[in-house]
Every structure is written in C-alpha cells, then in structure tokens.
Design an enzyme around this catalytic site. Structure first.
Site, PDB file in Angstrom:
ATOM      1  N   LYS A 112     -32.553  47.709  58.136  1.00 17.94           N
ATOM      2  CA  LYS A 112     -32.533  49.166  58.417  1.00 17.94           C
ATOM      3  C   LYS A 112     -33.679  49.738  59.189  1.00 17.94           C
ATOM      4  O   LYS A 112     -33.605  50.851  59.688  1.00 17.94           O
ATOM      5  CB  LYS A 112     -32.098  49.632  57.313  1.00 17.94           C
ATOM      6  CG  LYS A 112     -31.040  49.275  56.390  1.00 17.94           C
ATOM      7  CD  LYS A 112     -29.450  49.464  57.000  1.00 17.94           C
ATOM      8  CE  LYS A 112     -28.564  48.886  56.116  1.00 17.94           C
ATOM      9  NZ  LYS A 112     -27.249  49.245  56.655  1.00 17.94           N
TER      10      LYS A 112
HETATM   11  C1  PLP Z   1     -28.729  43.571  53.890  1.00 19.29           C
HETATM   12  C2  PLP Z   1     -27.648  43.865  54.696  1.00 19.29           C
HETATM   13  N1  PLP Z   1     -26.976  42.865  55.442  1.00 19.29           N
HETATM   14  C3  PLP Z   1     -25.948  43.314  56.024  1.00 19.29           C
HETATM   15  C4  PLP Z   1     -25.139  44.820  55.958  1.00 19.29           C
HETATM   16  C5  PLP Z   1     -24.147  45.235  57.077  1.00 19.29           C
HETATM   17  O1  PLP Z   1     -24.703  45.772  58.014  1.00 19.29           O
HETATM   18  P1  PLP Z   1     -23.223  46.938  58.648  1.00 19.29           P
HETATM   19  O2  PLP Z   1     -23.149  47.715  57.409  1.00 19.29           O
HETATM   20  O3  PLP Z   1     -24.239  47.448  59.783  1.00 19.29           O
HETATM   21  O4  PLP Z   1     -22.179  46.268  59.069  1.00 19.29           O
HETATM   22  C6  PLP Z   1     -26.095  45.603  55.181  1.00 19.29           C
HETATM   23  C7  PLP Z   1     -25.676  47.085  55.151  1.00 19.29           C
HETATM   24  O5  PLP Z   1     -25.520  47.639  56.142  1.00 19.29           O
HETATM   25  C8  PLP Z   1     -27.409  45.193  54.669  1.00 19.29           C
HETATM   26  O6  PLP Z   1     -27.819  46.090  53.905  1.00 19.29           O
HETATM   27  N1  LIG Z   2     -25.283  48.230  53.677  1.00 14.52           N
HETATM   28  C1  LIG Z   2     -25.696  49.904  53.851  1.00 14.52           C
HETATM   29  C2  LIG Z   2     -24.568  50.542  53.819  1.00 14.52           C
HETATM   30  C3  LIG Z   2     -24.669  51.860  54.805  1.00 14.52           C
HETATM   31  O1  LIG Z   2     -24.684  51.256  56.125  1.00 14.52           O
HETATM   32  P1  LIG Z   2     -25.266  52.290  57.068  1.00 14.52           P
HETATM   33  O2  LIG Z   2     -25.737  51.169  58.372  1.00 14.52           O
HETATM   34  O3  LIG Z   2     -24.076  53.029  57.883  1.00 14.52           O
HETATM   35  O4  LIG Z   2     -26.431  52.957  56.799  1.00 14.52           O
HETATM   36  C4  LIG Z   2     -26.686  50.089  52.805  1.00 14.52           C
HETATM   37  O5  LIG Z   2     -27.195  49.148  52.701  1.00 14.52           O
HETATM   38  O6  LIG Z   2     -27.136  51.133  52.403  1.00 14.52           O
END
Ligand code: PLP
Ligand SMILES: N[C@@H](CCOP(=O)(O)O)C(=O)O
Length: 470
Positions: A112
C-alpha cells in the site's frame, strides 16, 4: 483527460478532482475516459532506469498535465525516497521462470505504501493549491490503514479516520494504526468485518449532506489515483524480465481487486501482459465468479491472510464496466442486484471477456503454510501468508504455461504476520525493521465503534477540524 464514473450519473472529473472525490457521487468508481498508450520504445527505454523515473513515465500520461510536471516529478522523487530498498520494488528469482516482486520496502511494510506515499503528497499539494481541507475516511483490513496513517498523519489539511474490523487484523497491523501520536489520525475499531467497514465508507460518500459538510475524501483503492500509482510496478518488473519483447504474466494475492486491476490497467496502456492470476484465500468470491459467472456474497471466513478476508471486491466494478462495453446502465443494474440480493450473474459474453485476461485460484490454509515452508527451505526467502498465496498462484500459472515468466507479487513483509510465519516454519519469527522495533511498546489510541452509520457520522463531525472550524 476526464474521468468518468462507472455508474454514469456523476459528472466527469479531472485527475485532481477525482483524486479528492474518491468515490463518485452516484456510488460508482472513476476511470479515465480513454486509456493513454505507452509505446513499445518508451517501455523498452525504462530498462535500468530508477523506479521514480519509471513512475514519471507511466503516471504523466494518466495525469495528463493536470498537475504541473515539475511538481509531479518532485512528489514522485520524494515518495520513493521513503523506501528502504534502492530499487524501491526489487525483483528476485524464486524458481525457473518464477519471480518475486517485493512491494514491502516502504514505511509500513506493505504494498500500500507504493501508492499511498504518493497519494499523501498529491492530495496535500492539491488541497494547498486550492486553500482547502478534507476529511479522509478509509476502510482497512490492516494494511491500507497503516499506510494511510503514515502518509497523512500530521498533515495540516486533512483529518484521517480509519475503520478496521475489531479483532480481525494482526497485532502488528493494529499497532501501526493505533500508536501514531499525530492528532489528525483517528483509528476506529468497528464491530464487524472489513466488508462492513467498506460498506460504511461507501454509505458516507452517498450521504451528500454529510460528505459536503466534512469535504469527504477516500484513500481506498476506490480512489482511482491508488490504482494508477500501482500500475507502475507492473511496468518495472515486466521490463526487468525482457518486456516489451516478450509477455510476462502476474500472480496477485487479491482481496479488493485493486492490485490485480492495476496490472490490467498496465495492459490497457500497452504493456504486453500474459495472464493475470488472481490468488485468494478461503474468501473466494472471485474464484467462484470466474468459474460459474455468479458473483455471490457469503460470510467472511477468518484466515492467516487477514488483509484478504474480503467478499466485496470493489474494484471488480471497474473491470465489469469495461467488460460491459462501458455500459453504465447495465453495470448499475448488476450493482443494484448486489445491494438488494447479495449477488448478480454475468452473461456468458461478459464472463468470457473477463476470462480472456484473468485466471483465479483459491489457496487453502495448509497450502499457504506449505508454501511458506517450501520457499524458505528452497531459497531462504521468508514469505508472509498473503505473498505465499501469490507465489502458490504463480506456480499454478506456470503449470498452465511454463514458457512465460511469472511475477508473483509479495505484498507484505513477513514481520507483519509473525505468528503465521512461525507456525509455517517451525518457529521462525521475522524481526521488524529498526524503525518499528519498539512498536509493541508504544501506547495505543483507538475508539471502539458500532457498525452504525449515524453514530459514525456524529463521531466524525465531532472530531473533524473542518466541522469544528479549527
Ligand atoms: C498484504 C496484502 N496482500 C494482498 C491484498 C489484496 O490486495 P487488493 O485488495 O488490492 O486485491 C491486501 C489488501 O488489499 C493486502 O494488504
Ligand atoms: N487489504 C486492504 C483492504 C482495503 O483495500 P484497498 O486497497 O481498497 O484500500 C487493507 O489491508 O486494508
């Protein structure tokens, strides 16, 4: 370039306006009106360039002059200077044709940070230019929240409210959100699941009086700028493996569908992407959807990859919009079905379009544990459970097509999930990096809240400086 809402009833917005808006007024998600193209010579020229330079090349056509070039370049340079690895998102080899893209070298140890470090700077810049303030509300299953708190904590023009599901994030994740001293940060532990948190956030956006009063903004991947910034590492990793002269496939641990959608966006912009493999844990709505065409909500199951304990994969809406030929009426009907009856069905044509780019596999808990142990024994690399799902999904892709290189996305540092890693490896507990070494000793500050929109609005109005005139 303007950005249109997937639901078709909100005014098209510039990049900066879409950045501040987060979710569209009609409940839809913003996407660019057209996909800008990056030509093969430009892609080839990214080879050996620093990550920040690649980010400028990919993001300039998406932002299309809406933020002045020198300002954008300065913010990109500053955002990626916060990463602990000189390559920012380094690529390592795990096996024949299997590569690991390490996305966890930012301040909060998850992918993120790659987008959020830039988003914080972009939002602050736009708000400063406009002499405006904003109230940011985000839903998190652990990682978005910590990245947002890090990127926005202490900024004068924003208050940040992060909703996380009480008792359903790891202790490291919780403490990263609750131990920040900045007074503009509010960690809210919701009695519910991540989907409840996300539904609350979306409901706040759709309550126009409230949204206007607090100048509501969002930093989840419902915000288009998040997805745009995540597209960059698909380019850098593919180029490192010989793109654009050969296709590269990706395996992506998936929850809210933002990360894997960013790979699809890179493909729309001209990157020769092979397959995009969605890896899920037991919360497998996307796997079931790709198998049968029925997107059906079920209860969320807690797993060792809590950040992916999600049923409503918000960004799937952006893909469906495109697969429906950008027909926002049809899309709105599907989304109304989801709200009313907890699901919808895809036509055979739409399902075929989705399948033309994506595969999906659910990775059960024993396989997650096995993958962490196997990878550690074979390579010395310690995976967190989310990344292990990516690697396992990548191996599946290689069974289908051994000739195309596969990049598996490592989305979190193993030290964020020490209990799961210790269980898988027979006791190995990865250490937190020095800047977080005292995390477990820091005082926490959080508020328990019910899954109740009205109560949440009252709390935000009381605390947001925008409504207190401070
Ligand atoms: C460590 C981790 N891996 C994978 C994901 C999944 O990614 P996305 O929600 O973009 O599919 C998340 C949350 O978003 C996460 O925090
Ligand atoms: N896995 C995410 C959930 C939120 O996802 P986002 O990419 O839409 O912000 C988290 O860890 O918060």
């Amino acid at each position: 370039m303007l950005h249109v809402s997937t639901r078709g009833a909100a005014a098209p917005l510039s990049f900066s306006d879409a950045l501040l808006a987060g979710l569209a007024r009609d409940g839809g998600l913003y996407v660019p009106q057209t996909w800008p193209q990056i030509g093969r010579p430009e892609i080839a020229a990214l080879a050996g360039r620093p990550y920040a330079e690649a980010a400028k090349c990919v993001l300039r056509p998406l932002i299309d002059g809406d933020i002045a070039g020198p300002d954008l370049d300065r913010m990109i340079d500053a955002a990626y200077a916060t990463f602990r690895h000189p390559a920012v998102c380094p690529l390592t080899q795990l096996d024949d044709n299997l590569f690991l893209l390490e996305l966890f070298h930012g301040p909060t140890l998850a992918f993120k940070d790659v987008a959020m470090q830039l988003l914080g700077r972009l939002m602050d810049h736009v708000l400063t230019q406009r002499g405006a303030r904003a109230t940011i509300v985000g839903a998190t299953s652990g990682d978005t929240g910590s990245a947002a708190v890090e990127a926005f904590g202490g900024l004068d023009r924003v208050d940040v409210f992060i909703l996380y599901p009480h008792g359903r994030v790891s202790e490291v994740q919780r403490r990263q959100m609750t131990s920040v001293p900045a007074q503009n940060v509010h960690a809210l532990a919701v009695d519910g699941t991540f989907d409840d948190c996300q539904n609350l956030v979306k409901a706040l956006f759709q309550h126009a009086d409230f949204a206007d009063a607090v100048r509501l903004s969002g930093v989840n991947s419902i915000n288009w700028a998040r997805v745009a910034a995540q597209a960059v590492y698909y380019f850098t990793s593919a180029v490192a493996l010989g793109s654009p002269h050969r296709p590269v496939s990706f395996a992506v641990p998936t929850g809210n569908f933002g990360d894997v959608l960013a790979g699809w966006v890179a493909k729309q912009m001209g990157l020769p992407v092979g397959r995009l493999m969605i890896g899920t844990n037991a919360n497998d709505i996307l796997v079931r959807t790709l198998e049968h065409g029925a997107y059906e909500l079920r209860g969320v199951v807690p797993t060792t990859s809590p950040s992916m304990d999600i049923q409503i994969s918000s960004n799937f809406e952006r893909l469906l919009f495109e697969a429906l030929g950008r027909d926002s009426s049809s899309l709105s009907r599907l989304m109304a079905g989801l709200k009313q009856s907890g699901g919808f069905s895809l036509s055979p044509e739409v399902l075929a379009t989705v399948r033309s780019d994506f595969d999906a596999v659910a990775v059960p808990e024993p396989d997650v544990m096995e993958e962490i142990a196997l990878t550690q024994a074979a390579t010395g690399v310690v995976l967190d459970p989310h990344s292990a799902i990516g690697v396992r999904a990548g191996r599946r892709l290689l069974e289908q097509d051994p000739a195309t290189p596969v990049v598996a996305l490592a989305t979190a540092h193993p030290a964020k999930f020490p209990d799961a890693v210790a269980k898988a490896t027979g006791g190995l507990r990865p250490a937190l990096p020095p800047h977080l070494a005292d995390l477990m000793d820091r005082p926490e500050r959080l508020t328990r809240v019910a899954n109740d929109q009205a109560a949440l609005e009252t709390l935000i109005r009381e605390r947001a400086r925008i409504t207190r005139g401070a």
